[in-house]
Design an enzyme around this catalytic site. Sequence first.
Site, PDB file in Angstrom:
ATOM      1  N   CYS A 265      -3.445   7.210  -3.454  1.00  0.00           N
ATOM      2  CA  CYS A 265      -2.388   6.305  -2.993  1.00  0.00           C
ATOM      3  C   CYS A 265      -1.936   6.623  -1.565  1.00  0.00           C
ATOM      4  O   CYS A 265      -2.734   6.510  -0.645  1.00  0.00           O
ATOM      5  CB  CYS A 265      -1.218   6.333  -3.974  1.00  0.00           C
ATOM      6  SG  CYS A 265      -0.121   4.925  -3.758  1.00  0.00           S
ATOM      7  N   HIS A 350      -4.343   4.566  -9.072  1.00  0.00           N
ATOM      8  CA  HIS A 350      -3.796   5.727  -9.773  1.00  0.00           C
ATOM      9  C   HIS A 350      -4.641   6.170 -10.963  1.00  0.00           C
ATOM     10  O   HIS A 350      -4.389   5.757 -12.094  1.00  0.00           O
ATOM     11  CB  HIS A 350      -2.363   5.439 -10.216  1.00  0.00           C
ATOM     12  CG  HIS A 350      -1.416   5.366  -9.076  1.00  0.00           C
ATOM     13  ND1 HIS A 350      -0.708   6.462  -8.624  1.00  0.00           N
ATOM     14  CD2 HIS A 350      -1.085   4.331  -8.261  1.00  0.00           C
ATOM     15  CE1 HIS A 350       0.036   6.096  -7.588  1.00  0.00           C
ATOM     16  NE2 HIS A 350      -0.179   4.809  -7.342  1.00  0.00           N
ATOM     17  N   GLU A 352      -4.523   8.812 -12.488  1.00  0.00           N
ATOM     18  CA  GLU A 352      -3.710   9.540 -13.477  1.00  0.00           C
ATOM     19  C   GLU A 352      -2.994   8.559 -14.405  1.00  0.00           C
ATOM     20  O   GLU A 352      -2.370   8.962 -15.389  1.00  0.00           O
ATOM     21  CB  GLU A 352      -2.687  10.424 -12.768  1.00  0.00           C
ATOM     22  CG  GLU A 352      -1.424   9.714 -12.284  1.00  0.00           C
ATOM     23  CD  GLU A 352      -1.621   8.890 -11.010  1.00  0.00           C
ATOM     24  OE1 GLU A 352      -2.769   8.818 -10.539  1.00  0.00           O
ATOM     25  OE2 GLU A 352      -0.637   8.321 -10.490  1.00  0.00           O
TER      26      GLU A 352
END
Lengths: 376, 1101
Positions: A265, A350, A352
């Site tokens: 990001c 993202h 994660e």
Amino acid sequence: MQAILALEDGRVFRGKGYGAKGECSGEVVFNTSITGYQEIFTDPSYAGQMVVLTNPEIGNYGTNPEDSESQRPYIEGLIVREFSKVSSNWRSQQVTDEFMEQFRIPVLADIDTRALVRHLRDNGVMRGVISTLEDDTDKLVAKARAIPKMDGQDLAKVVSTNHTYVWETGERSHLPDEVVGVRDDPARFHVVAYDFGIKQNILRKLRGEGCKVTVVPAQTTAEDVLALKPDGVFLSNGPGDPEPCTYAVDNIRRLMGRQPIFGICLGHQIAGIALGGKTFKLKFGHHGGNHPVKQLSSGKIEITAHNHNFAVDPDSLPQSEVELTHMDLNDNTLEGMRHRNLPLFTVQYHPEAAPGPHDSHYLFKDFVKMMEECKR
Amino acid sequence: MPKRTDISKILILGSGPIVIGQSAEFDYSGTQACKALKSEGFEVVLANSNPATIMTDPESADRTYIEPLTREYLEEIIRVERELAPSAGFAILPTVGGQTALNLAIELADGGVLEKYNVILIGAQISAIKKAEDRLFFKDAMQRIGLDVPKSALVNNLKDGVEFAGKIGFPVIIRPSFTLGGTGGGIAYNREELMEVLARGLDLSPAHECLIEESVLGWKEYELEVMRDTKDNVIIICSIENFDPMGVHTGDSITVAPAQTLTDREYQVMRDAAIAVIREIGVETGGSNIQFGVNPSTGRMVVIEMNPRVSRSSALASKATGFPIAKIAAKLAVGYTLDEIPNDITRKTPACFEPTLDYVVVKIPKWQFEKFPGADESLGPQMKSVGEVMAIGRTFKEALLKGVRALDTGKKVGSEKIEPKILTQRLVTPHPERLTYVRYALRQGHTIKQIAKMTSIDPWFLYQLKEINDMQLELEKHPMESVPTEVLREAKRMGFSDGRLAGTWRLDGKGGQEKVRHFRKKHGVKPVYKRVDTCAAEFESFTPYLYSTYEEEDEAAPTAKKKVVILGSGPNRIGQGIEFDYCCCHASYALREDGYETIMINCNPETVSTDYDTSDRLYFEPLTLEDVFAICEHEASAGAPVGVIVQFGGQTPLNLSLPLKAAGVNIIGTTPESIDLAEDRKRFGKLLEELDIPQAPGAMVASVEEAVEAAKKIGFPVLVRPSYVLGGRAMVIAYDEDTIQQYMKQAVEYSQDRPVLIDRFLEDAIEVDVDALSDGEDVVIGGIMQHIEEAGIHSGDSSCVLPAVDIPAPLLTRMRDYTFKLARALKVIGLMNVQFAIPRGHGHKGNGHHEPIVYVLEVNPRASRTVPFVSKATGVPMAKIAARLMIGRKLREFLPENIERGTDLDTGRCFFVKSPVFPWSKFPGVDTVLGPEMRSTGEVMGVADNFGEAFAKAQIAAGQKLPIKGTVFISVTDHDKPAMVEVAHRFVDMGFKLVATHGTADILEESGLGVERVYKVKEGRPNAVDLIKADRIQLIVNTPHGPDPYFDEKAIRRAAVTARITTITTLSAARAAAEGIAALLRGEVRVQALQALHAERVAAK
Ligand SMILES: Nc1ncnc2c1ncn2[C@@H]1O[C@H](COP(=O)(O)OP(=O)(O)O)[C@@H](O)[C@H]1O
Ligand SMILES: Nc1ncnc2c1ncn2[C@@H]1O[C@H](COP(=O)(O)OP(=O)(O)O)[C@@H](O)[C@H]1O
Ligand SMILES: [Mg+2]
Ligand SMILES: [Mg+2]
């Protein structure tokens, strides 16, 4: 309690107020995720922003300690269609309304959120004010115009940790009688993570992949990082505009080639600049959990979680050094890149998740592989 | 990966007749698949026995076989198709035709047919199908990938079952392998129950095996709709949460999309599991449905099952998200990958993404236990609902209330009769009325905690219901005039209907709703229309797929084009099924071609009409006066002319026609007044007199006394029924006063405060259905269908044949003449259906040869159940023509010859037999005898160049095996005995043995036939039932004895159903069966492509 949203262009929405009384302001963005409001509230990348959730029913499952992505909510304000007054879920420990009140976050509910989203889609994100106190909409519009624009703001250093710390625990299953992941295997690598507003699930993921993680403040110098003798450096997500983060750009330039680097990001955007690229602001950004991203090497698609207003302009990158690895299929935004000869890769989205699909978890393994190779 | 080039011909397997658990959703998915593959340039061949479907339209496929879905007929179709193209790459797509298609695919593979004709499967391979469908394989697979499942064992006998249940403890779930909608499944709380349910399950399972499973009753139930492509990209289209927890079949549960009470962590774990499942099972491409159970207090998640095909839920998911699962699945099956297919709605973005919703969708099932007295009404693992509605709102509350009013129960919310005594029972034991009782309980002040404990319904849902209840109480505080505008708006935002508000404010009668409407408009409380766009407005949407809600911004500005609004038929139910959706879609297609903007209103997620590209605009809305009128007003607001069609959707829109007209809406086609006239006994009777068309003498009554009075005057037997209901709801044949007394007592409930009709019941009469087209001047008869069963058995429940086989020409002429007269008298513009009954002279006094009388039973100036059937048989799209007549075009444009020559539509050299299909297996204990009340859920068609073969095919297609050898059991009424003799002789000539009860046996012996005698059940043993159980009987001919069938026959018919022995309950059907068997004995299995038949006819001209 009545509450009003006033936008800088004069559009006003009147609804009911929940959470904290008072006033808040920021850039209004919309997020299309169906689940994961608690993760969204607590994602530091939302510093300076007020979030409209397109899913009309919010708060249903309450909040719980495990699902926060940081110490506290970072959104400035929340805008929803229907805000649940009760919570129902075996993990819920606090009704969402109380949670928001506790952390002083105003909530505007009962408005035509779809109309607001369409307004933002057509006119781009804009500044706004939510107030449960002021009734004079002209005053509020004026206030909205008065707040600083997101462009040019370095919020990373604002939300970043002010001290270095070590992250200990990996992912935990939320299922009680499940044994997997209750213990983390011993750390094989040491990763220094730049905190530009890092989400804790990134740390959990890294730990889960066998990395000891030392989290350092955004402005930590490359030298201080190297002094920690890491096997790799991680560049975190974060709020605001990457351009003013010149300190980070310099540090990364100095770390490139000397350390395996993985960025997510804002980390990806800063790396982009460090590689000589330019960033630009998207009309209304990508915020949601359903974005198709194509892995250019294999042609495989990942459904991914996004949360970015800025993006790296692929044409601005030196083709000779940088390989584009991921593209968003919706609007062809650059979503990932790697250096052709240095150990560095970054993604705009993202992996994660939290909230969002897990399709891209493999990237953490890739990072570990990269560190392995560099160790040899 | 682009389109596969190794295939050029694709056979799509349909799902056959509509049955509980396998309904219109497969017409929707099949039609989408046909369209998608045709547009990709494949040669599409379709096999489906159901003529009421849109997919079996000649245009949908290149060759359409309306043939029985059995191995034999499929093999023949494959053989023929292979012959047509010896070297073509030939594939079968078995994943859009429900369980039926999957089971067929397995049979064809195991039977070596695929190999023999070198045909491949696309979509799902046999290995995957077996892995998913065989519950044990499936569980092993799940454990292999580390997923949790309820403990279980597969058993093929009672002993093992009881033993295992002892181990895991009661209650246990019993689930037969390879059955639809959980047929034969159940829950057993003790040993006795287990024995019973297991026995039934084993019998119903084609594999004769059942799974005994650990109970997870009361857990939260979820479904995920998953899609996968050849590149192994997997996406989740939709998550669905069941309002009713585990233990109630998802098809019988109120369900909600998206899931409401899962955190992201929990949802993502479920998502990962779903992806792992589809990969492990190995569904290469297309959609699958995966069900999960979640323990509400620990979060333990178990996998319940996977359907490796599109399903009811995927139809729901498609409508709920705007993502056309079946269409995409078809494209994936031929090699495309998700990223290569565009998202129709956004155009700019690909189909490879996960839809996100900014509204809430609620599906509510519709049950019809009132049609099956004696059936167990409690809900369990076996599906019992006949249809469903879907509603879209911005909140769960709004969607739920819209859904409730969309159910079209005829009962007002709050007016249901509640028995406080059974409150606990209703809450604890899932039941169709549970929602009503939860509302009652809340009103009585029960806490959410208490109710949650009894129902296991998630407290979040219950809290929503409580908020609705609180609003109700708030509203009751004020009379309408003084209700604060804010409260009013709040109530409308919650989904309260004007009708309910009127009730709340005691504004009863017709005007009440209207008052509320005006009041709310005065205060600016009006609905707006928002779009379903797959992306929560992130991208612009190009398809006006709309729903109403009370918000700020409207997204459906009407265009300036001239418009036609078509009212759909709402939830599927017995008597108002897919046939009406067929007609609505055709109207839309036709008028679109004619340059109108077509606007569909419907609330049934299973249908083609609610596909967003069937019409120019789709309003997914309840079919109530409030919702429909609001749309009409909205669409008219741009000034363009708006015509509304009420003729195609069955009774639901018809009931709206007068009020709509009164409200100023322009109804096109036959006027509401004419429609009303035809339904209004008195005025219609007068009309018939004027036209001098005979009608069974009758009367219209309101009280018990009147009823008895009238019946005596008319003379028994009489047929008693409420006016204004479709599908012969709540009809009885009364042979005496008592029956009438009883009937009148409960009649009130259904007749919707309209009077009750009493007619002379015409015994032993041939019934005939006639469908006709009329533009007010010219009339053309589409078909004269002779029923196999005589009058007294609902037209929807009796087989019929087109053309008529043994009705004398003069009678046909007379029926034509009557039909013409009626059409003109009623100024019918569009479709009309007339039902006639012609008593068979015999048994009459006098010298026998007086001209038989042709009675009119009823006239329906609207599309009828048989329109699709006639259209398929004649190749003339009647509904399309009818729609065009309604916009002012003339019949002469379309059917000049027929008008000139005064001929009916041509059926060529073939006979077309339509046969009904009944849901008996779902309702153990219910008597299977047929009567004037319709109970069939679906129909099939048999085609052949002789009546016998056509009938035999229809029977086979309907799942009724006609035996070619063995023993026929005969027991008929005295009145049928003489005629039975001749039929019995035919059976004997064909090599059958006969068994009969005494009375019947006597007659047969007199005529020189050898007969084995059996006792009636109450006479002694061995009796008929014993023989059936002992497999000694292959066919049963048993006509009801007079007024109330003896227990005897009920027992016989029941035993027959369980033993799957065909039972014939009328003489005429017995004759037909004999012909059918003769055809089977000739042994040929022949198939006909519809297109070929039609072409042949055109050529003949
Ligand atoms: N182990 C179980 N305990 C309790 N209820 C169950 C169990 N397994 C299934 N059910 C219920 O039975 C219904 C039907 O089971 P399912 O496996 O979905 O069969 P079908 O093929 O008919 O859909 C489910 O929707 C669920 O509500
Ligand atoms: N007078 C009658 N005599 C004998 N049978 C009748 C008579 N009226 C109706 N029936 C039987 O009842 C069935 C249903 O009646 P009908 O008027 O067609 O109601 P619906 O509107 O449900 O079609 C008919 O199909 C016919 O078999
Ligand atoms: Mg199921
Ligand atoms: Mg009828």
